[in-house]
Design a protein around this motif. Structure first.
Motif, PDB file in Angstrom:
ATOM      1  N   THR A 197       0.817   3.813  29.081  1.00 50.65           N
ATOM      2  CA  THR A 197       0.078   5.072  29.147  1.00 50.65           C
ATOM      3  C   THR A 197      -0.532   5.254  30.525  1.00 50.65           C
ATOM      4  O   THR A 197      -0.906   4.287  31.200  1.00 50.65           O
ATOM      5  CB  THR A 197      -1.047   5.132  28.086  1.00 50.65           C
ATOM      6  OG1 THR A 197      -1.979   4.084  28.344  1.00 50.65           O
ATOM      7  CG2 THR A 197      -0.479   4.974  26.687  1.00 50.65           C
ATOM      8  N   LEU A 198      -0.600   6.515  30.924  1.00 51.28           N
ATOM      9  CA  LEU A 198      -1.281   6.903  32.160  1.00 51.28           C
ATOM     10  C   LEU A 198      -2.277   7.990  31.783  1.00 51.28           C
ATOM     11  O   LEU A 198      -1.892   9.011  31.225  1.00 51.28           O
ATOM     12  CB  LEU A 198      -0.294   7.421  33.190  1.00 51.28           C
ATOM     13  CG  LEU A 198      -0.877   7.870  34.537  1.00 51.28           C
ATOM     14  CD1 LEU A 198      -1.480   6.683  35.285  1.00 51.28           C
ATOM     15  CD2 LEU A 198       0.196   8.537  35.397  1.00 51.28           C
ATOM     16  N   LYS A 199      -3.532   7.727  32.090  1.00 50.65           N
ATOM     17  CA  LYS A 199      -4.581   8.641  31.669  1.00 50.65           C
ATOM     18  C   LYS A 199      -5.318   9.179  32.898  1.00 50.65           C
ATOM     19  O   LYS A 199      -5.578   8.429  33.855  1.00 50.65           O
ATOM     20  CB  LYS A 199      -5.555   7.903  30.742  1.00 50.65           C
ATOM     21  CG  LYS A 199      -6.542   8.767  30.019  1.00 50.65           C
ATOM     22  CD  LYS A 199      -7.344   7.947  29.005  1.00 50.65           C
ATOM     23  CE  LYS A 199      -6.477   7.395  27.907  1.00 50.65           C
ATOM     24  NZ  LYS A 199      -7.250   6.731  26.830  1.00 50.65           N
ATOM     25  N   ILE A 200      -5.635  10.463  32.838  1.00 48.86           N
ATOM     26  CA  ILE A 200      -6.428  11.081  33.900  1.00 48.86           C
ATOM     27  C   ILE A 200      -7.655  11.711  33.238  1.00 48.86           C
ATOM     28  O   ILE A 200      -7.544  12.513  32.317  1.00 48.86           O
ATOM     29  CB  ILE A 200      -5.648  12.187  34.643  1.00 48.86           C
ATOM     30  CG1 ILE A 200      -4.302  11.668  35.136  1.00 48.86           C
ATOM     31  CG2 ILE A 200      -6.472  12.700  35.824  1.00 48.86           C
ATOM     32  CD1 ILE A 200      -3.407  12.748  35.762  1.00 48.86           C
ATOM     33  N   GLN A 201      -8.820  11.306  33.674  1.00 45.07           N
ATOM     34  CA  GLN A 201     -10.060  11.825  33.133  1.00 45.07           C
ATOM     35  C   GLN A 201     -11.158  11.774  34.192  1.00 45.07           C
ATOM     36  O   GLN A 201     -11.555  10.678  34.601  1.00 45.07           O
ATOM     37  CB  GLN A 201     -10.478  11.015  31.892  1.00 45.07           C
ATOM     38  CG  GLN A 201     -11.893  11.230  31.404  1.00 45.07           C
ATOM     39  CD  GLN A 201     -12.171  12.643  30.916  1.00 45.07           C
ATOM     40  OE1 GLN A 201     -11.258  13.383  30.573  1.00 45.07           O
ATOM     41  NE2 GLN A 201     -13.433  13.034  30.905  1.00 45.07           N
ATOM     42  N   PRO A 202     -11.703  12.890  34.618  1.00 45.06           N
ATOM     43  CA  PRO A 202     -11.273  14.250  34.313  1.00 45.06           C
ATOM     44  C   PRO A 202     -10.140  14.705  35.216  1.00 45.06           C
ATOM     45  O   PRO A 202     -10.025  14.258  36.356  1.00 45.06           O
ATOM     46  CB  PRO A 202     -12.541  15.059  34.619  1.00 45.06           C
ATOM     47  CG  PRO A 202     -13.187  14.301  35.747  1.00 45.06           C
ATOM     48  CD  PRO A 202     -12.874  12.844  35.504  1.00 45.06           C
TER      49      PRO A 202
ATOM     50  N   LYS B 183       2.828  19.631  30.308  1.00 43.90           N
ATOM     51  CA  LYS B 183       1.442  19.676  29.879  1.00 43.90           C
ATOM     52  C   LYS B 183       0.673  20.609  30.799  1.00 43.90           C
ATOM     53  O   LYS B 183       0.680  20.431  32.018  1.00 43.90           O
ATOM     54  CB  LYS B 183       0.826  18.268  29.921  1.00 43.90           C
ATOM     55  CG  LYS B 183      -0.643  18.203  29.582  1.00 43.90           C
ATOM     56  CD  LYS B 183      -0.887  18.423  28.116  1.00 43.90           C
ATOM     57  CE  LYS B 183      -2.361  18.256  27.773  1.00 43.90           C
ATOM     58  NZ  LYS B 183      -2.614  18.499  26.317  1.00 43.90           N
ATOM     59  N   VAL B 184       0.044  21.597  30.203  1.00 35.85           N
ATOM     60  CA  VAL B 184      -0.854  22.486  30.940  1.00 35.85           C
ATOM     61  C   VAL B 184      -2.246  22.254  30.387  1.00 35.85           C
ATOM     62  O   VAL B 184      -2.449  22.309  29.170  1.00 35.85           O
ATOM     63  CB  VAL B 184      -0.456  23.967  30.793  1.00 35.85           C
ATOM     64  CG1 VAL B 184      -1.405  24.844  31.595  1.00 35.85           C
ATOM     65  CG2 VAL B 184       0.980  24.190  31.242  1.00 35.85           C
ATOM     66  N   THR B 185      -3.181  22.004  31.266  1.00 34.66           N
ATOM     67  CA  THR B 185      -4.530  21.711  30.812  1.00 34.66           C
ATOM     68  C   THR B 185      -5.541  22.311  31.780  1.00 34.66           C
ATOM     69  O   THR B 185      -5.211  22.647  32.919  1.00 34.66           O
ATOM     70  CB  THR B 185      -4.756  20.196  30.692  1.00 34.66           C
ATOM     71  OG1 THR B 185      -5.985  19.932  30.010  1.00 34.66           O
ATOM     72  CG2 THR B 185      -4.811  19.543  32.071  1.00 34.66           C
ATOM     73  N   GLU B 186      -6.748  22.433  31.311  1.00 34.92           N
ATOM     74  CA  GLU B 186      -7.808  22.975  32.163  1.00 34.92           C
ATOM     75  C   GLU B 186      -8.489  21.856  32.929  1.00 34.92           C
ATOM     76  O   GLU B 186      -8.597  20.719  32.443  1.00 34.92           O
ATOM     77  CB  GLU B 186      -8.833  23.730  31.309  1.00 34.92           C
ATOM     78  CG  GLU B 186      -8.289  25.010  30.708  1.00 34.92           C
ATOM     79  CD  GLU B 186      -9.351  25.799  29.970  1.00 34.92           C
ATOM     80  OE1 GLU B 186      -9.077  26.975  29.643  1.00 34.92           O
ATOM     81  OE2 GLU B 186     -10.434  25.241  29.714  1.00 34.92           O
ATOM     82  N   MET B 187      -8.937  22.190  34.099  1.00 34.05           N
ATOM     83  CA  MET B 187      -9.668  21.241  34.933  1.00 34.05           C
ATOM     84  C   MET B 187     -10.800  20.601  34.128  1.00 34.05           C
ATOM     85  O   MET B 187     -11.503  21.293  33.405  1.00 34.05           O
ATOM     86  CB  MET B 187     -10.230  21.986  36.150  1.00 34.05           C
ATOM     87  CG  MET B 187     -10.944  21.132  37.152  1.00 34.05           C
ATOM     88  SD  MET B 187     -11.375  22.072  38.626  1.00 34.05           S
ATOM     89  CE  MET B 187     -12.521  23.237  37.956  1.00 34.05           C
ATOM     90  N   GLY B 188     -10.939  19.295  34.275  1.00 31.97           N
ATOM     91  CA  GLY B 188     -11.995  18.596  33.573  1.00 31.97           C
ATOM     92  C   GLY B 188     -11.575  17.952  32.278  1.00 31.97           C
ATOM     93  O   GLY B 188     -12.266  17.071  31.759  1.00 31.97           O
ATOM     94  N   GLN B 189     -10.411  18.369  31.759  1.00 33.70           N
ATOM     95  CA  GLN B 189      -9.923  17.800  30.509  1.00 33.70           C
ATOM     96  C   GLN B 189      -9.239  16.456  30.742  1.00 33.70           C
ATOM     97  O   GLN B 189      -8.748  16.166  31.832  1.00 33.70           O
ATOM     98  CB  GLN B 189      -8.935  18.759  29.841  1.00 33.70           C
ATOM     99  CG  GLN B 189      -9.548  20.072  29.410  1.00 33.70           C
ATOM    100  CD  GLN B 189     -10.628  19.877  28.363  1.00 33.70           C
ATOM    101  OE1 GLN B 189     -10.391  19.258  27.321  1.00 33.70           O
ATOM    102  NE2 GLN B 189     -11.812  20.387  28.628  1.00 33.70           N
ATOM    103  N   GLU B 190      -9.199  15.654  29.685  1.00 37.42           N
ATOM    104  CA  GLU B 190      -8.488  14.378  29.727  1.00 37.42           C
ATOM    105  C   GLU B 190      -7.012  14.613  29.452  1.00 37.42           C
ATOM    106  O   GLU B 190      -6.645  15.414  28.587  1.00 37.42           O
ATOM    107  CB  GLU B 190      -9.056  13.419  28.688  1.00 37.42           C
ATOM    108  CG  GLU B 190      -8.329  12.074  28.643  1.00 37.42           C
ATOM    109  CD  GLU B 190      -8.958  11.132  27.626  1.00 37.42           C
ATOM    110  OE1 GLU B 190     -10.132  10.785  27.785  1.00 37.42           O
ATOM    111  OE2 GLU B 190      -8.253  10.736  26.673  1.00 37.42           O
ATOM    112  N   VAL B 191      -6.177  13.909  30.202  1.00 34.60           N
ATOM    113  CA  VAL B 191      -4.726  13.991  30.010  1.00 34.60           C
ATOM    114  C   VAL B 191      -4.188  12.585  29.776  1.00 34.60           C
ATOM    115  O   VAL B 191      -4.538  11.659  30.514  1.00 34.60           O
ATOM    116  CB  VAL B 191      -4.037  14.584  31.254  1.00 34.60           C
ATOM    117  CG1 VAL B 191      -2.520  14.540  31.102  1.00 34.60           C
ATOM    118  CG2 VAL B 191      -4.507  16.012  31.491  1.00 34.60           C
ATOM    119  N   THR B 192      -3.369  12.429  28.770  1.00 36.41           N
ATOM    120  CA  THR B 192      -2.710  11.145  28.524  1.00 36.41           C
ATOM    121  C   THR B 192      -1.204  11.346  28.505  1.00 36.41           C
ATOM    122  O   THR B 192      -0.691  12.181  27.755  1.00 36.41           O
ATOM    123  CB  THR B 192      -3.167  10.518  27.196  1.00 36.41           C
ATOM    124  OG1 THR B 192      -4.575  10.268  27.255  1.00 36.41           O
ATOM    125  CG2 THR B 192      -2.447   9.179  26.963  1.00 36.41           C
TER     126      THR B 192
END
Lengths: 113, 113
Positions: B76-81, B11-20
């Motif tokens: 599930t493991l969620k990171i926000q932001p 998973k590649v995402t931008e800073m500030g985005q939610e990741v699940t």
């Protein structure tokens, strides 16, 4: 505070010789110890374990030794094979109802042909 | 085919985005762990559940991370932001009882840019 310590980040061994990986722990409540092997881009896989009621457990080329008084365990691989090259993690847990597995930082083993 | 399944693998995402991140433990296993692997810290325990109840999440940054088990087949493991320092490989593992080995999934490699 690192409760499980693997002080050697890396180890290089010749094929056919013995590999000895070491692990120290600080929590005297730990009574179950495991070794895991990890290849790049894969999850760790269970290798061998030992309960604190024993001081040795053997499975084929792999033997784990436990010295409770020294809070030290070691993994012996003999004879070492190139396919054993991987990162080896030591882990420990306490029989208090908690199944929390605490890992060391790992030792990268390289077995040279 | 009994194994722990994690999605996504990368998973590649931008800073500030939610990741699940999702994990399907081995059927019948009642304990689920979330670990994070970094170069500096090795395998850090973030949280773990027994019978779907959270037992310990002290390793998790509470302000941005959350872990849940909506049912016995999903963790599930969620990171926000998300932040760049969250970049790591996240592993899920499950085990079937006290002092038994944990089986790991293949991990989710998270990159936050």
């Amino acid at each position: 505070d690192q409760q499980v310590k693997q002080n050697s980040p890396s180890l290089s061994v010749q094929e056919g010789r013995i590999s000895i990986l070491n692990c120290d722990y600080t929590n005297s409540m730990f009574d179950y110890f495991l070794w895991y092997k990890k290849y790049p881009a894969e999850g760790p896989t269970f290798l061998i374990s030992i309960s604190s009621i024993k001081d040795k457990n053997e499975d084929g080329r792999f033997t784990v030794f436990l010295n409770k008084s020294a809070k030290h365990l070691s993994l012996h691989i003999v004879p070492s094979q190139p396919g054993d090259s991987a990162v080896y993690f030591c882990a420990a847990s306490a029989r208090t109802g908690s199944e929390k597995l605490v890992f060391g930082k790992g030792t990268k083993l390289t077995v040279n042909p | 085919d009994a194994r722990v399944t994690q999605t996504p693998r990368d998973k590649v995402t931008e800073m500030g985005q939610e990741v699940t991140m999702r994990c399907q433990p081995i059927l019948g296993h009642n304990t689920v762990f979330w670990y994070r692997q970094t170069m500096m810290q090795g395998l850090e325990l973030l949280a773990y559940f027994r019978n779907r109840a959270p037992l310990d999440d002290s390793g998790m940054p509470k302000d941005r991370f959350s872990a849940e088990m909506p049912d016995a087949t999903l963790a599930t493991l969620k990171i926000q932001p998300s932040e760049p320092r969250d970049s790591a490989v996240y592993f899920c593992a499950s085990s079937g009882g006290l002092n038994t080995e944990a089986f790991f999934g293949q991990g989710t490699r998270l990159t936050v840019v």
